[in-house]
Each structure stands twice: as C-alpha cells, then as structure tokens.
Motif scaffolding. Sequence first.
Motif, mmCIF file in Angstrom:
data_model
loop_
_atom_site.group_PDB
_atom_site.id
_atom_site.type_symbol
_atom_site.label_atom_id
_atom_site.label_comp_id
_atom_site.label_asym_id
_atom_site.label_seq_id
_atom_site.Cartn_x
_atom_site.Cartn_y
_atom_site.Cartn_z
ATOM 1 N N ALA A 49 0.809 -1.217 0.000
ATOM 2 C CA ALA A 49 0.000 0.000 0.000
ATOM 3 C C ALA A 49 0.841 1.264 0.000
ATOM 4 O O ALA A 49 0.351 2.346 -0.347
ATOM 5 N N VAL A 50 2.116 1.148 0.364
ATOM 6 C CA VAL A 50 2.982 2.329 0.513
ATOM 7 C C VAL A 50 3.544 2.749 -0.839
ATOM 8 O O VAL A 50 4.088 1.931 -1.585
ATOM 9 N N ALA A 209 2.862 10.610 -3.820
ATOM 10 C CA ALA A 209 2.036 9.448 -3.483
ATOM 11 C C ALA A 209 0.958 9.166 -4.525
ATOM 12 O O ALA A 209 0.432 8.050 -4.596
ATOM 13 N N SER A 210 0.631 10.149 -5.357
ATOM 14 C CA SER A 210 -0.407 9.955 -6.382
ATOM 15 C C SER A 210 0.102 9.186 -7.599
ATOM 16 O O SER A 210 -0.687 8.775 -8.450
ATOM 17 N N VAL A 211 1.414 8.972 -7.685
ATOM 18 C CA VAL A 211 2.022 8.305 -8.836
ATOM 19 C C VAL A 211 2.043 6.794 -8.589
ATOM 20 O O VAL A 211 2.282 6.345 -7.468
ATOM 21 N N PRO A 212 1.818 5.954 -9.617
ATOM 22 C CA PRO A 212 1.885 4.501 -9.428
ATOM 23 C C PRO A 212 3.247 4.072 -8.888
ATOM 24 O O PRO A 212 4.289 4.643 -9.233
ATOM 25 N N LYS A 213 3.248 3.035 -8.049
ATOM 26 C CA LYS A 213 4.483 2.569 -7.414
ATOM 27 C C LYS A 213 5.536 2.173 -8.434
ATOM 28 O O LYS A 213 6.716 2.463 -8.265
ATOM 29 N N GLN A 219 11.830 5.405 -11.908
ATOM 30 C CA GLN A 219 12.517 6.700 -11.975
ATOM 31 C C GLN A 219 13.658 6.760 -10.957
ATOM 32 O O GLN A 219 14.767 7.221 -11.260
ATOM 33 N N LYS A 220 13.387 6.276 -9.727
ATOM 34 C CA LYS A 220 14.422 6.313 -8.693
ATOM 35 C C LYS A 220 15.589 5.398 -9.062
ATOM 36 O O LYS A 220 16.760 5.788 -8.928
ATOM 37 N N MET A 221 15.306 4.191 -9.529
ATOM 38 C CA MET A 221 16.368 3.243 -9.894
ATOM 39 C C MET A 221 17.223 3.782 -11.027
ATOM 40 O O MET A 221 18.444 3.635 -11.036
#
Length: 283
Positions: A49-50, A209-213, A219-221
């Motif tokens: 959920a996070v 938080a509104s962006v899909p996980k 993007q972070k990777m």
Amino acid sequence: MTQEPVVQYERDGRVARITLNRPEHLNAISDAMPGELKAAVERANTDDAVHVIALSGAGRAFCAGYDLKAYAEAPRPVKGSQDMPWDPLVDYQWMRYATDCYFSLWRSLKPVVTKVHGYAVAGGSDIALSSDIVIMAEDAKIGYPPARIWGCPTTGMWVYRLGAEKAKRMLLTGDLIDGKTAKDYGLVLDCVPADELDAHTEALIARIASVPKNQLMMQKMMINQAYDNMGLNSTQTLATLFDGITRHSPEGVAFKARCEQVGFKAAVKERDGGDPLAWKNAR
C-alpha cells in the motif's frame, strides 16, 4: 525491561511515516537507531500500500548526530575508540553497518522525503542526505563538525549532492549552514519558514504518493544507477575507513583525552571554534 523503540513507524494511506524518536536527546543516534531505521524502511518496502516514505524527527530537531558523550568521556577501550595499536577493520565493520542502515533510505524502492527542522548534524546529516529529497526549515542547521577532528561522513553524500568545491567548503571547515544556504548550495531541494515546513512537505509527499508505485521505482532506480556508476560505493568504503582513522590519529587521540579531561561538550566547543588547538599537538 523491554527497550522502547527509538524509531517509530506508521502507515497513513499511501505514506509510510518513519520518525526518529529520541526527542529528549534531539534524536541523537543511539546503538539501536541505525538498525531500527533500516527495519522501518524494509517494512515500508514490503507494504504494497505504501508509495512514499516520509522521514522526520520528533521534538526540537531532526537529528543531532551520534550520542557520543559516554564514549568520548569514558577511558579506552570504548566503541569507536580502541586501545592502541588499533585494528582499522573493527571500526570499519561497525561504521559500515551504520552506513548501510542509513543508505537503506537511498536503496529503498519507495522514494523518501525527509523533513529537517532544528538540526541535522554530523551523523544526522548522513541520515538526511541518504534520502531522495530533503526539505529544511529556513532556520534549521546542517553540517558535519567532526570533519574538524574525530569524523568523516561515511555516506559520502556531501560530494554527490554538492560537487567538489562546495563539498570541500563544508568539510574543510566543519561549518553549519542554515536551510536557506543549503538550498542555495543545492544541498537540499527547498527551504521554507519553520511554520510552513509541515504543510510544504506534506504537499510534495501527497503529489508523489499519487504516482503509481512502479513508475516511482523505475525513476528512482534509473537516477540512482548513475551515482553507482560514478563510484558511490567506493567513496563510502574509503570514507568509512577514514572515519575510523580520525578517531585514532594523533589529533583524534588527543581530542579523546581532552573529552575525558573537560567533558565532551567543552572539548567540542574548543574543537569547533576558530582558534588552533594547542592541546591536539597539531602538525
């Protein structure tokens, strides 16, 4: 007696909220804190959920660095200050564990937004700068005073965030800077008046938080691998070895003796002043 957690965790919708929780000590880093921080990050990463992690400190500061008073004032051997001759790999193993715990924030697949108020000093700056985005109060202070004697920032994030010249400006002096200067330097994303810090940070967290996980992870990777290719792990290995050396160099040994003589706070005040330190037998 069961020890109270020094890192709190709760989930608030799509946000995992991790809070450093030693407010009576300005959230100074205890023996338990690095491991508890890593465990909280891992918990957020396994919770489907996070989407985003919000990191903050309870009370009057984000984190005032390592809680070193007892170690500095007690006779050797103590953690981080061995009898001589010393084994560099003992210090390396201890500090690399802590560094890797802090860097669970950087390696987290879920992005981490850190809110800094009061102080993010020494080891506290290592924690803050291991996150993805830092927002500071204008009057908050950040820096690495042990760069003067008795420390080297093991995460190496000063240079990766600032570049060579500004990193040298910070680490060749050990100065603290406020949130406005940190933003001007490019060390943190933004700074706002203290009374606007919560709302400003929450707005960004909600937007992320509104962006899909899966989008957030990719993007972070993609961004992080560029830093890996620049040699981030090698920098951390060297910095962590140097951190142990700083506590066992002639000046580091003299600083430890001064802490035992006059107390940690008084010795730090002398170290961080602008005058040469006669007691350290500087060369």
